[in-house]
Design an enzyme around this catalytic site. Structure first.
Site, PDB file in Angstrom:
ATOM      1  N   ASP A  30       0.862  -1.177   0.000  1.00 39.99           N
ATOM      2  CA  ASP A  30       0.000   0.000   0.000  1.00 39.99           C
ATOM      3  C   ASP A  30       0.900   1.229   0.000  1.00 39.99           C
ATOM      4  O   ASP A  30       1.693   1.418   0.924  1.00 39.99           O
ATOM      5  CB  ASP A  30      -0.882  -0.038   1.256  1.00 39.99           C
ATOM      6  CG  ASP A  30      -2.103   0.835   1.117  1.00 39.99           C
ATOM      7  OD1 ASP A  30      -2.018   1.849   0.411  1.00 39.99           O
ATOM      8  OD2 ASP A  30      -3.138   0.504   1.727  1.00 39.99           O
ATOM      9  N   ASP A 124      -2.887   2.308  -6.018  1.00 41.27           N
ATOM     10  CA  ASP A 124      -1.824   2.365  -5.001  1.00 41.27           C
ATOM     11  C   ASP A 124      -1.756   1.125  -4.113  1.00 41.27           C
ATOM     12  O   ASP A 124      -1.148   1.161  -3.067  1.00 41.27           O
ATOM     13  CB  ASP A 124      -2.031   3.592  -4.118  1.00 41.27           C
ATOM     14  CG  ASP A 124      -3.219   3.442  -3.193  1.00 41.27           C
ATOM     15  OD1 ASP A 124      -4.225   2.870  -3.630  1.00 41.27           O
ATOM     16  OD2 ASP A 124      -3.133   3.878  -2.040  1.00 41.27           O
ATOM     17  N   GLU A 125      -2.391   0.059  -4.533  1.00 41.23           N
ATOM     18  CA  GLU A 125      -2.519  -1.082  -3.649  1.00 41.23           C
ATOM     19  C   GLU A 125      -2.546  -2.374  -4.436  1.00 41.23           C
ATOM     20  O   GLU A 125      -3.178  -2.439  -5.490  1.00 41.23           O
ATOM     21  CB  GLU A 125      -3.855  -0.919  -2.914  1.00 41.23           C
ATOM     22  CG  GLU A 125      -3.875  -1.422  -1.518  1.00 41.23           C
ATOM     23  CD  GLU A 125      -5.289  -1.369  -0.960  1.00 41.23           C
ATOM     24  OE1 GLU A 125      -5.903  -0.287  -1.001  1.00 41.23           O
ATOM     25  OE2 GLU A 125      -5.766  -2.410  -0.515  1.00 41.23           O
TER      26      GLU A 125
END
Length: 506
Positions: A30, A124-125
């Site tokens: 993350d 983003d993950e």
DNA sequence: TCTGGGGTCCTAGGACCC
DNA sequence: TCTGGGGTCCTAGGACCC
């Protein structure tokens, strides 16, 4: 503490004592405050300062706040107006999704070097199944030597990964590793910011028990309230309930799923690629729309945008959905399913228009959306080709600008301002509104936007208003730059592509 | 000070068919 | 003729996630 709990290879025995995964093989990564971090990396003058990225209109919400801004209480999903009150000196920027996507691709590529089994969750993950990757065999071997050995190996591997990402993007990532997706995600959360946490398998229940029910995937405000009324506050409380109680409380699927999750039983696999099942676009208007004419025009724009994305994806769809949010926030949808999939704007627009006609919009419309589901893998062109028909002459090539915040069509002034230090900032109001009805939008300069000037080089829009735009001239690898002000229509000032955060190697 | 945008999955009820 | 049941498709809404 022997490896007794670690060693047992999985047995297909159900029940409360389901065998824990022997290897902490699932990694969750993350990026820290991703959008805001990209902005700070791109704009040296914002480093160490509060930055808020999100919708800047009167109804905007925060997408991401930098850690500096979080200290003032700003967090994602908060109304932008509240964020401004809490932290008036922050830099408020509209998103540059192009740039975020570029960085995201670098991150995902880096993850794929670890294992081909990478499941992006968002820009983003992502989850990574380490067992499927280059270190899979070594990991299994280490596991046989005991918990300490695997954990040491996983830690080394994850720290290397974090260092790689930092080197390639200039950004920090938090990483969690565990035996299941649920625990890996909780681990990365615990690792934030810029950290690493490994939960060795076999400790799942222990880790989970004290957490609030909200920590469980799938427990939002409504479910948490249900559980609270039943006296269940922690994951441990839930884990102790017989499955039947939870099913009665939450329904079959949810009750069953939660029962398992609370006990650390999470069989969800890491899935590298899944096809989208629907495509949709929607706009919230700065002020509620009442005029039927205007509503129709907006609906047609949305239909074009939606179909453009559908075609970009090389798909077609059978079900057209119109979404309406009324002035009082009541949201309703109307849908129609065609006998066969289409990717024809005219068809989609016509159906959408009909669906909207059947909705009472007299009280004012806050949001309008168009979606397509029941997706199929072929396009209208394929069909024509297959039938030996003519080229599709009608393809309306709805311009696929695809951005997010921009929507130049929505009403009202999109003013925005303020740089972090407040030094060169121009307080401003209302640039040039667009003329949505006619579609003749004079693109207003958006705060955060990349620009270029022949004399001063690359820079970004800090704010605009009253016919002026202020630009800060700096680049990712420069010291903080200076602010200059121009007329909004200065021909020397042109929109530009985002610069790479880290100079390309080699 | 009201609450974005793009998705996923689940539930419930009705239509329709066997 | 009546009754019942199951399966599938569709619509609408809600909860949740990032």
């Amino acid at each position: 503490m022997e490896g007794s709990s670690v060693a047992g290879s999985e047995r297909p025995r159900p029940g409360p004592e389901a065998a824990p995964a022997a290897v902490p093989g699932i990694l969750h990564l993350d990026m820290d405050a991703f959008f805001a971090a990209v902005e700070q990396a791109a704009k040296p003058s914002l480093r160490g300062k509060p930055v808020v990225v999100g919708g800047l209109g009167p109804r905007g919400v925060v997408a991401t706040a930098s850690y500096e801004a979080r200290r003032f209480g700003v967090h994602s999903a908060m109304a932008m107006a509240q964020a401004r009150r809490l932290c008036p000196n922050a830099a408020f920027l509209s998103g540059r999704f192009h740039a975020y996507r570029q960085v995201s691709e670098v991150v995902m590529r880096t993850l794929r070097e670890l294992s081909p089994l990478v499941e992006p969750v968002s820009l983003d993950e992502a989850f990574v199944d380490l067992r499927a990757g280059v270190h899979g065999a070594a990991l299994a071997e280490a596991a046989e030597r005991g918990e300490r050995a695997v954990v040491a190996m996983v830690e080394a591997l994850a720290e290397d990964l974090r260092a790689d990402i930092r080197a390639r993007t200039g950004l920090t990532a938090s990483v969690g590793v565990a035996g299941t997706k649920l625990l890996a995600k909780l681990a990365s959360e615990r690792a934030k910011p810029d950290g690493l946490v490994v939960f060795p398998p076999g400790r799942d229940r222990e880790v989970l028990a004290p957490l609030p029910v909200r920590a469980l995937w799938g427990v939002g405000p409504a479910t948490a309230e249900h559980l609270r009324r039943a006296g269940l506050k922690t994951v441990g409380d839930v884990a102790e309930q017989p499955e039947g109680v939870l099913v009665r409380l939450l329904g079959q699927a949810h009750g069953h799923g939660l029962h398992a999750l609370a006990r650390g039983e999470d069989a969800r696999q890491v899935v590298a690629e899944r096809d989208a099942k629907s495509i949709s676009v929607e706009d919230t208007f700065d002020t509620d729309l009442v005029d039927r004419q205007r509503l129709r025009a907006e609906l047609e724009r949305l239909a074009r945008r939606c179909v453009a994305r559908l075609r970009e994806a090389g798909r077609s769809g059978r079900t057209i959905v119109v979404k309406v949010r009324r002035h009082d926030f009541a949201t309703l949808t109307r849908s129609d399913t065609l006998p066969a999939p289409t990717d024809d704007v005219r068809v989609v627009t016509e159906v959408a228009r009909r669906l909207l006609e059947a909705v009472d919009t007299s009280g004012g419309v806050r949001l309008l959306g168009v979606g397509i589901s029941g997706l199929a893998d072929f396009t209208q062109e394929d069909l024509f080709v297959a039938l030996g028909g003519p080229e599709d002459g009608a393809a309306p090539a709805a311009d696929g600008t695809g951005g997010w915040a921009g929507e130049p069509g929505t009403a009202g002034a999109r003013a925005d301002v303020d740089g972090a230090g407040g030094d060169g900032a121009v307080g401003g109001v209302g640039p040039v509104g667009a003329s949505p009805a006619t579609g003749a939008a004079v693109a207003p300069w958006r705060p955060g936007q990349d620009v270029h000037h022949p004399e001063y080089g690359p820079g970004w829009v800090q704010g605009s208003g009253v016919g002026r735009v202020t630009v800060r001239f700096e680049r990712p690898d420069s010291p903080p730059g200076r602010v200059r002000t121009f007329a909004v229509d200065d021909p020397d000032l042109t929109p530009a592509d985002p610069l790479p955060l880290v100079p390309p190697a080699g």
